[in-house]
Design an enzyme around this catalytic site. Structure first.
Site, mmCIF file in Angstrom:
data_model
loop_
_atom_site.group_PDB
_atom_site.id
_atom_site.type_symbol
_atom_site.label_atom_id
_atom_site.label_comp_id
_atom_site.label_asym_id
_atom_site.label_seq_id
_atom_site.Cartn_x
_atom_site.Cartn_y
_atom_site.Cartn_z
ATOM 1 N N LYS A 37 4.928 -38.174 -9.392
ATOM 2 C CA LYS A 37 4.819 -37.602 -8.034
ATOM 3 C C LYS A 37 3.611 -36.660 -7.957
ATOM 4 O O LYS A 37 3.070 -36.249 -8.996
ATOM 5 C CB LYS A 37 6.108 -36.858 -7.698
ATOM 6 C CG LYS A 37 6.343 -35.618 -8.550
ATOM 7 C CD LYS A 37 7.741 -35.049 -8.338
ATOM 8 C CE LYS A 37 7.935 -33.812 -9.192
ATOM 9 N NZ LYS A 37 9.359 -33.452 -9.323
ATOM 10 N N ARG A 138 19.863 -27.946 -3.264
ATOM 11 C CA ARG A 138 18.557 -28.340 -2.760
ATOM 12 C C ARG A 138 18.732 -29.645 -2.003
ATOM 13 O O ARG A 138 18.881 -29.653 -0.812
ATOM 14 C CB ARG A 138 17.566 -28.461 -3.919
ATOM 15 C CG ARG A 138 16.137 -28.633 -3.464
ATOM 16 C CD ARG A 138 15.137 -28.626 -4.607
ATOM 17 N NE ARG A 138 15.271 -29.788 -5.491
ATOM 18 C CZ ARG A 138 14.410 -30.096 -6.464
ATOM 19 N NH1 ARG A 138 13.368 -29.312 -6.682
ATOM 20 N NH2 ARG A 138 14.593 -31.156 -7.223
ATOM 21 N N TYR A 288 -18.478 -11.003 -4.348
ATOM 22 C CA TYR A 288 -18.021 -10.349 -3.116
ATOM 23 C C TYR A 288 -17.435 -8.969 -3.408
ATOM 24 O O TYR A 288 -16.621 -8.803 -4.321
ATOM 25 C CB TYR A 288 -16.947 -11.197 -2.428
ATOM 26 C CG TYR A 288 -17.513 -12.389 -1.682
ATOM 27 C CD1 TYR A 288 -18.255 -12.211 -0.510
ATOM 28 C CD2 TYR A 288 -17.307 -13.681 -2.140
ATOM 29 C CE1 TYR A 288 -18.774 -13.301 0.171
ATOM 30 C CE2 TYR A 288 -17.814 -14.775 -1.458
ATOM 31 C CZ TYR A 288 -18.550 -14.575 -0.304
ATOM 32 O OH TYR A 288 -19.067 -15.647 0.371
ATOM 33 N N MET A 336 -15.549 -19.396 -3.139
ATOM 34 C CA MET A 336 -14.967 -20.685 -2.755
ATOM 35 C C MET A 336 -15.439 -21.806 -3.690
ATOM 36 O O MET A 336 -14.637 -22.649 -4.102
ATOM 37 C CB MET A 336 -15.332 -21.021 -1.307
ATOM 38 C CG MET A 336 -14.665 -22.291 -0.802
ATOM 39 S SD MET A 336 -15.141 -22.729 0.871
ATOM 40 C CE MET A 336 -14.270 -21.511 1.827
HETATM 41 C C1 LIG Z 1 9.821 -33.451 -10.719
HETATM 42 C C2 LIG Z 1 11.143 -33.993 -11.070
HETATM 43 C C3 LIG Z 1 11.455 -34.356 -12.393
HETATM 44 C C4 LIG Z 1 10.530 -34.091 -13.564
HETATM 45 O O1 LIG Z 1 10.627 -32.760 -13.986
HETATM 46 P P1 LIG Z 1 9.826 -32.216 -15.286
HETATM 47 O O2 LIG Z 1 10.385 -30.860 -15.471
HETATM 48 O O3 LIG Z 1 8.383 -32.193 -14.917
HETATM 49 O O4 LIG Z 1 10.115 -33.131 -16.397
HETATM 50 C C5 LIG Z 1 12.661 -34.983 -12.625
HETATM 51 N N1 LIG Z 1 13.531 -35.227 -11.612
HETATM 52 C C6 LIG Z 1 13.285 -34.856 -10.338
HETATM 53 C C7 LIG Z 1 14.276 -35.124 -9.279
HETATM 54 C C8 LIG Z 1 12.092 -34.214 -10.025
HETATM 55 O O5 LIG Z 1 11.859 -33.842 -8.769
#
Ligand SMILES: *Cc1c(COP(=O)(O)O)cnc(C)c1O
Length: 395
Positions: A37, A138, A288, A336
Site C-alpha cells: 500500500k 478503527r 531563512y 523547500m
Molecule cells: C499496513 C498494514 C499491515 C502491515 O503492517 P506492518 O506493520 O508494516 O507490517 C498489515 N495489515 C494491515 C491491515 C495494514 O493496514
C-alpha cells in the site's frame, strides 16, 4: 535528460530476499500477503509489486481501489486485496479489475452486491474479506452485531465470504495480553460466522511484528481449529526493517526476531548531491531567518534536497547527512528545495559528491529509525513522506 540529483534507489533483489526470508518463517498452508500500500511504503509499487510476485507472493495488499487498479496492471495473476475498503461508486471497477475487497459496513456490501448484479455476476462469485473489529476501534464489524452483515452473504447473494480478517494493534508488546484478547474475540466472531452456516477459506491476521514475534503460531492454531488457511500481512519487514519491540521482549528474544535482525536488508536508499561548496567567515548566517550563525570560518555544502522532496523541515540544525563517508550536520532551516551541510571538518567535499539521507555510505549508515527518532515519528511515516517528485530507481 539527466535529472536533478535527488533520488531513491530501490534494491529489488533485497526486497525479494526479504520476502523469501519471511516465507521461511512460516509453514504451508500459511500465506504471506505482501503489503504494498501507499506506493509500496514509498518504495514504488511499480518496482516492488512485481518483485513480490517474483519472490513467490500470490497476494498483494493495497489501500484503495485506485491502488488496486495500479497493482492489477503490474501483476495480472496476483490476488489484490484492497484493505481500506470500497467507496461509493467503485464497485464496478472492483469487478472489472478483479480486485478482492475488505468490507465491514453494510453500505460497502450493498455497493459490491449491486455492482456484481449489474455486471451479470453469478451467485457467490465476488470474493469479500470481512473485517472484524477485535478492539482497535478503527475498521471492522463488531463481533457482537454480525447478523445483518452475514445476511448479505445469504444464498442468492453475488458475494462470497472468502476471508475473515482482523488487525492486531499491539503485536509488538510483550506478554501478548492484548493480542490474546483480540484472537479470542476473533474466535468468537468465526464461531458466529459458522453458526450462520458460512465458511471462509482464509483467516487473515497479523503484521510484521506479529510474524516476527512468533504470534503466527497462535494464528495458525486458530485457523486450523476452524478449517481455515492462515494469512499474515507483513509490510515493514519486507522493506528490510525489523519493528521495535517492547523492551521486555529483549530479555527473551524470539529466534525469528534475532534471525530477522541478521537477515533482513533495507531496500531503500535516499540520495542527493552536493551542488556547490562555499567558504564563509565567522558570523555568517545560514538559511531563512539566520537560525544558524557560523561560529568560525566554515565550509558549507549546498544539497539538492528540501522539504518538497520530503526532507523533514524539523531536521534543520538537528540531524546530519552523510558525505564522503562522514556525518555532516544540517545547518540552518531546510528550504523547500535545498538544504545546507556543515562540511568544515570533512576534506575535499566538492560539487557532485553523493549525499546520503537514508542508507549507507562507507562505514556510516542512517536508518529510517535514526531519521524517525529525530523527527518524532516512525519509519512507516518517514518512508511514505518521501515526495512523489523524487525518482525511484531500481538498482
Ligand atoms: C499496513 C498494514 C499491515 C502491515 O503492517 P506492518 O506493520 O508494516 O507490517 C498489515 N495489515 C494491515 C491491515 C495494514 O493496514
Amino acid at each position: 535528460m539527466p535529472m536533478r540529483p535527488c533520488r531513491v534507489e530501490i534494491r529489488t533483489q533485497a526486497f525479494e530476499e526479504n520476502y523469501r526470508f519471511l516465507r521461511s518463517l512460516v509453514a504451508p498452508p500459511t500465506e504471506l500477503l505482501a503489503i504494498v500500500k501507499a506506493d509500496a511504503y514509498g518504495h514504488s509499487l511499480a518496482l516492488c509489486a512485481p518483485a513480490a510476485v517474483r519472490a513467490g507472493a500470490q497476494w498483494l495488499g493495497v489501500t484503495s481501489v485506485e491502488e488496486g487498479i495500479a497493482a492489477r496492471a503490474l501483476c495480472p495473476e496476483a490476488h489484490v486485496l484492497v484493505i481500506g475498503g470500497v467507496f461509493p461508486g467503485q464497485g464496478a471497477a472492483v469487478i472489472e479489475h478483479g480486485l478482492t475487497v475488505v468490507a465491514w459496513e453494510l453500505w460497502q456490501l450493498n455497493e459490491l452486491e449491486c455492482a456484481a448484479r449489474a455486471a451479470g455476476a453469478l451467485p457467490a462469485s465476488l470474493p469479500v474479506h470481512l473485517e472484524i473489529d477485535t478492539g482497535m476501534s478503527r475498521q471492522g464489524a463488531s463481533p457482537h452485531g454480525l447478523e445483518p452483515v452475514l445476511a448479505r452473504f445469504a444464498p442468492g447473494s453475488r458475494l462470497r465470504l472468502e476471508g475473515v480478517m482482523t488487525h492486531l494493534f499491539a503485536a509488538d508488546e510483550a506478554g501478548g495480553m492484548v493480542t490474546a484478547s483480540q484472537l479470542a474475540q476473533l474466535n468468537e466472531a468465526v464461531e458466529r460466522i459458522e453458526a450462520a452456516g458460512l465458511y471462509a477459506d482464509w483467516l487473515s491476521v497479523g503484521n510484521s511484528a506479529a510474524l516476527l514475534a512468533g504470534q503466527e503460531r497462535e494464528i495458525t492454531a486458530l485457523a486450523a481449529r476452524h478449517g481455515m488457511k492462515p494469512m499474515l500481512r507483513p509490510g515493514l519487514a519486507l522493506y528490510g526493517l525489523v519493528p521495535r519491540f517492547d523492551p521486555t521482549f529483549e530479555e527473551n528474544i524470539p529466534p525469528s526476531i534475532a534471525a530477522a535482525r541478521q537477515r533482513l536488508r533495507p531496500v531503500l536508499s535516499w540520495k542527493a548531491e552536493v551542488v556547490g561548496v562555499r567558504s564563509v567567515p565567522a558570523g555568517s548566517v545560514v538559511g531563512y531567518n539566520g537560525t544558524f550563525v557560523a561560529t568560525e570560518p566554515m565550509r558549507l555544502a549546498l544539497v539538492a534536497a528540501g522539504y518538497a522532496d520530503g526532507l523533514d523541515r524539523q531536521l534543520g540544525n538537528r540531524f546530519s547527512l552523510l558525505v564522503r563517508g562522514e556525518q555532516a550536520p544540517l545547518v540552518g532551516r531546510i528550504s523547500m528545495d535545498q538544504s545546507v551541510l556543515d562540511v568544515t571538518g570533512i576534506p575535499r567535499v566538492e560539487a557532485g559528491d553523493e549525499v546520503v539521507i537514508l542508507g549507507t555510505q562507507g562505514t556510516e549508515t542512517i536508518t529510517a529509525f535514526d531519521y524517525a527518532d529525530a523527527t518524532g515519528t516512525i519509519p512507516w511515516e518517514v518512508f511514505t513522506r518521501i515526495g512523489p517528485r523524487v525518482r525511484r530507481i531500481a538498482v
